[in-house]
Design a protein around this motif. Structure first.
Motif, mmCIF file in Angstrom:
data_model
loop_
_atom_site.group_PDB
_atom_site.id
_atom_site.type_symbol
_atom_site.label_atom_id
_atom_site.label_comp_id
_atom_site.label_asym_id
_atom_site.label_seq_id
_atom_site.Cartn_x
_atom_site.Cartn_y
_atom_site.Cartn_z
ATOM 1 N N LEU A 13 -4.533 4.514 5.110
ATOM 2 C CA LEU A 13 -3.475 3.509 5.190
ATOM 3 C C LEU A 13 -3.800 2.360 4.257
ATOM 4 C CD1 LEU A 13 -0.975 2.182 6.525
ATOM 5 C CD2 LEU A 13 -2.497 1.410 8.354
ATOM 6 N N GLY A 14 -2.806 1.939 3.464
ATOM 7 C CA GLY A 14 -2.972 0.805 2.559
ATOM 8 C C GLY A 14 -2.878 -0.505 3.309
ATOM 9 N N ASP A 15 -3.546 -1.528 2.766
ATOM 10 C CA ASP A 15 -3.558 -2.835 3.432
ATOM 11 C C ASP A 15 -2.413 -3.741 2.991
ATOM 12 O OD1 ASP A 15 -4.354 -3.624 0.887
ATOM 13 O OD2 ASP A 15 -6.355 -4.290 1.509
ATOM 14 N N GLY A 16 -1.614 -3.318 2.014
ATOM 15 C CA GLY A 16 -0.469 -4.105 1.558
ATOM 16 C C GLY A 16 -0.831 -5.231 0.606
ATOM 17 N N GLU A 17 -2.089 -5.375 0.266
ATOM 18 C CA GLU A 17 -2.536 -6.427 -0.648
ATOM 19 C C GLU A 17 -2.428 -5.957 -2.095
ATOM 20 O OE1 GLU A 17 -3.419 -9.494 0.449
ATOM 21 O OE2 GLU A 17 -2.974 -8.814 2.483
ATOM 22 N N THR A 18 -2.659 -6.881 -3.039
ATOM 23 C CA THR A 18 -2.695 -6.550 -4.459
ATOM 24 C C THR A 18 -4.034 -6.998 -5.010
ATOM 25 O OG1 THR A 18 -0.317 -6.901 -4.623
ATOM 26 C CG2 THR A 18 -1.550 -6.868 -6.679
ATOM 27 N N PRO A 19 -4.885 -6.100 -5.508
ATOM 28 C CA PRO A 19 -4.712 -4.647 -5.520
ATOM 29 C C PRO A 19 -4.867 -4.079 -4.119
ATOM 30 C CG PRO A 19 -6.899 -5.179 -6.297
ATOM 31 C CD PRO A 19 -6.183 -6.493 -6.080
ATOM 32 N N PHE A 85 4.991 -0.937 15.450
ATOM 33 C CA PHE A 85 5.897 -1.869 16.117
ATOM 34 C C PHE A 85 6.697 -2.739 15.160
ATOM 35 C CE2 PHE A 85 3.269 -0.937 19.900
ATOM 36 C CZ PHE A 85 4.302 -0.551 20.738
ATOM 37 N N SER A 86 6.185 -2.954 13.952
ATOM 38 C CA SER A 86 6.952 -3.716 12.963
ATOM 39 C C SER A 86 7.918 -2.820 12.195
ATOM 40 C CB SER A 86 6.005 -4.423 11.992
ATOM 41 O OG SER A 86 5.334 -3.483 11.187
ATOM 42 N N ASN A 87 7.848 -1.486 12.444
ATOM 43 C CA ASN A 87 8.696 -0.515 11.755
ATOM 44 C C ASN A 87 8.598 -0.708 10.244
ATOM 45 O OD1 ASN A 87 10.384 1.722 11.861
ATOM 46 N ND2 ASN A 87 12.226 0.484 11.687
ATOM 47 N N GLU A 88 7.365 -0.932 9.801
ATOM 48 C CA GLU A 88 7.084 -1.261 8.412
ATOM 49 C C GLU A 88 6.772 -0.018 7.591
ATOM 50 O OE1 GLU A 88 3.736 -3.969 6.098
ATOM 51 O OE2 GLU A 88 3.741 -3.876 8.275
ATOM 52 N N ALA A 89 7.428 0.103 6.444
ATOM 53 C CA ALA A 89 7.075 1.163 5.501
ATOM 54 C C ALA A 89 5.857 0.679 4.731
ATOM 55 C CB ALA A 89 8.232 1.451 4.549
ATOM 56 N N ARG A 90 4.740 1.368 4.926
ATOM 57 C CA ARG A 90 3.489 1.001 4.261
ATOM 58 C C ARG A 90 3.049 2.139 3.366
ATOM 59 N NH1 ARG A 90 0.322 -2.800 7.346
ATOM 60 N NH2 ARG A 90 -1.507 -2.192 6.163
ATOM 61 N N ASN A 91 2.243 1.816 2.381
ATOM 62 C CA ASN A 91 1.696 2.845 1.508
ATOM 63 C C ASN A 91 0.578 3.590 2.217
ATOM 64 O OD1 ASN A 91 3.352 2.472 -0.716
ATOM 65 N ND2 ASN A 91 2.070 0.837 -1.523
ATOM 66 N N TRP A 92 0.651 4.900 2.123
ATOM 67 C CA TRP A 92 -0.360 5.791 2.675
ATOM 68 C C TRP A 92 -0.848 6.676 1.545
ATOM 69 C CZ3 TRP A 92 -1.674 6.313 8.032
ATOM 70 C CH2 TRP A 92 -0.960 5.470 8.883
ATOM 71 N N ARG A 93 -2.065 7.139 1.668
ATOM 72 C CA ARG A 93 -2.646 8.058 0.693
ATOM 73 C C ARG A 93 -3.111 9.296 1.452
ATOM 74 N NH1 ARG A 93 -6.974 5.239 -2.839
ATOM 75 N NH2 ARG A 93 -5.118 4.548 -3.959
ATOM 76 N N ALA A 105 5.143 5.202 0.136
ATOM 77 C CA ALA A 105 5.585 4.565 1.373
ATOM 78 C C ALA A 105 5.961 5.602 2.425
ATOM 79 C CB ALA A 105 6.777 3.666 1.087
ATOM 80 N N PHE A 106 5.473 5.380 3.640
ATOM 81 C CA PHE A 106 5.797 6.196 4.804
ATOM 82 C C PHE A 106 6.058 5.271 5.989
ATOM 83 C CE2 PHE A 106 3.415 9.214 2.294
ATOM 84 C CZ PHE A 106 3.931 10.460 2.614
ATOM 85 N N LEU A 107 6.901 5.733 6.902
ATOM 86 C CA LEU A 107 7.082 5.079 8.197
ATOM 87 C C LEU A 107 6.383 5.918 9.257
ATOM 88 C CD1 LEU A 107 10.872 4.106 8.210
ATOM 89 C CD2 LEU A 107 8.940 2.530 8.298
ATOM 90 N N ILE A 108 5.814 5.248 10.246
ATOM 91 C CA ILE A 108 5.252 5.980 11.374
ATOM 92 C C ILE A 108 6.415 6.366 12.287
ATOM 93 C CG2 ILE A 108 3.740 5.922 13.386
ATOM 94 C CD1 ILE A 108 1.976 3.919 11.927
ATOM 95 N N ALA A 109 6.713 7.652 12.357
ATOM 96 C CA ALA A 109 7.821 8.144 13.179
ATOM 97 C C ALA A 109 7.389 8.310 14.636
ATOM 98 C CB ALA A 109 8.337 9.467 12.629
ATOM 99 N N ASN A 110 6.153 8.722 14.862
ATOM 100 C CA ASN A 110 5.606 8.900 16.219
ATOM 101 C C ASN A 110 4.188 8.365 16.243
ATOM 102 O OD1 ASN A 110 7.882 10.357 16.946
ATOM 103 N ND2 ASN A 110 6.892 12.324 16.686
ATOM 104 N N LEU A 111 3.845 7.692 17.321
ATOM 105 C CA LEU A 111 2.469 7.271 17.577
ATOM 106 C C LEU A 111 2.219 7.549 19.049
ATOM 107 C CD1 LEU A 111 -0.153 5.930 16.621
ATOM 108 C CD2 LEU A 111 0.886 3.720 17.152
ATOM 109 N N SER A 129 8.174 10.193 4.863
ATOM 110 C CA SER A 129 8.256 9.468 3.596
ATOM 111 C C SER A 129 9.449 8.522 3.597
ATOM 112 C CB SER A 129 8.331 10.436 2.417
ATOM 113 O OG SER A 129 9.459 11.281 2.520
ATOM 114 N N ALA A 130 9.248 7.360 2.944
ATOM 115 C CA ALA A 130 10.278 6.322 2.938
ATOM 116 C C ALA A 130 10.543 5.827 1.517
ATOM 117 C CB ALA A 130 9.839 5.168 3.832
#
Length: 139
Positions: A13-19, A85-93, A105-111, A129-130
């Motif tokens: 899971l990406g942290d959303g920072e740059t880089p 819970f934030s329904n956030e599309a985050r970068n995943w590798r 970018a992916f959304l967590i559909a189920n946890l 994928s998002a």
């Protein structure tokens, strides 16, 4: 592609920072990646021999990732909860040994969380994928 160790397929899971920095989400015991492409059927009465014709490049592409295992630490568990819970599309590798790396970018559909009285608590998640994904071949 020769046989590979299943444990070497990694989900980060990406942290959303740059880089952006990626960290392993948990100790996943089972993982899967599914790449799909919808087709657009353009078959008509004049199609050669009555064979179906598909329109190349017109369908929607989509990737699904799932995994199940245990969280390695409280920070990984908290991050997964927060992203869900934030329904956030985050970068995943997704690193597939012998194949390559898929990132985007992916959304967590189920946890899901589960536990048996005589075993450790476990979790499972499903990602959808998002947006556009990149692929880097291994090697």
């Amino acid at each position: 592609m020769p046989a590979q160790k299943g444990k070497d397929l990694l989900l980060k899971l990406g942290d959303g920072e740059t880089p952006e920095s990626f960290s392993v989400i948990g100790g996943l015991r089972t993982k899967s990646l599914s790449l799909n492409a919808q087709t657009v059927d353009v078959t008509h009465s004049q199609s050669s021999g009555g064979w179906r014709e598909l329109l190349a490049g017109a369908g929607v592409r989509q990737a699904s990732v799932s995994g199940a295992g245990v969280f390695l630490n409280d920070a990984a568990a908290a991050e997964a909860r927060s992203v869900f819970f934030s329904n956030e599309a985050r970068n995943w590798r997704v690193i597939v040994p012998g194949f390559g790396t898929i990132e985007g970018a992916f959304l967590i559909a189920n946890l899901d969380y589960a536990g048996e009285h005589d075993r450790e608590a476990s979790m499972s998640l499903a990602l959808e994928s998002a947006g556009a994904l990149s692929f880097t071949a291994e090697g």
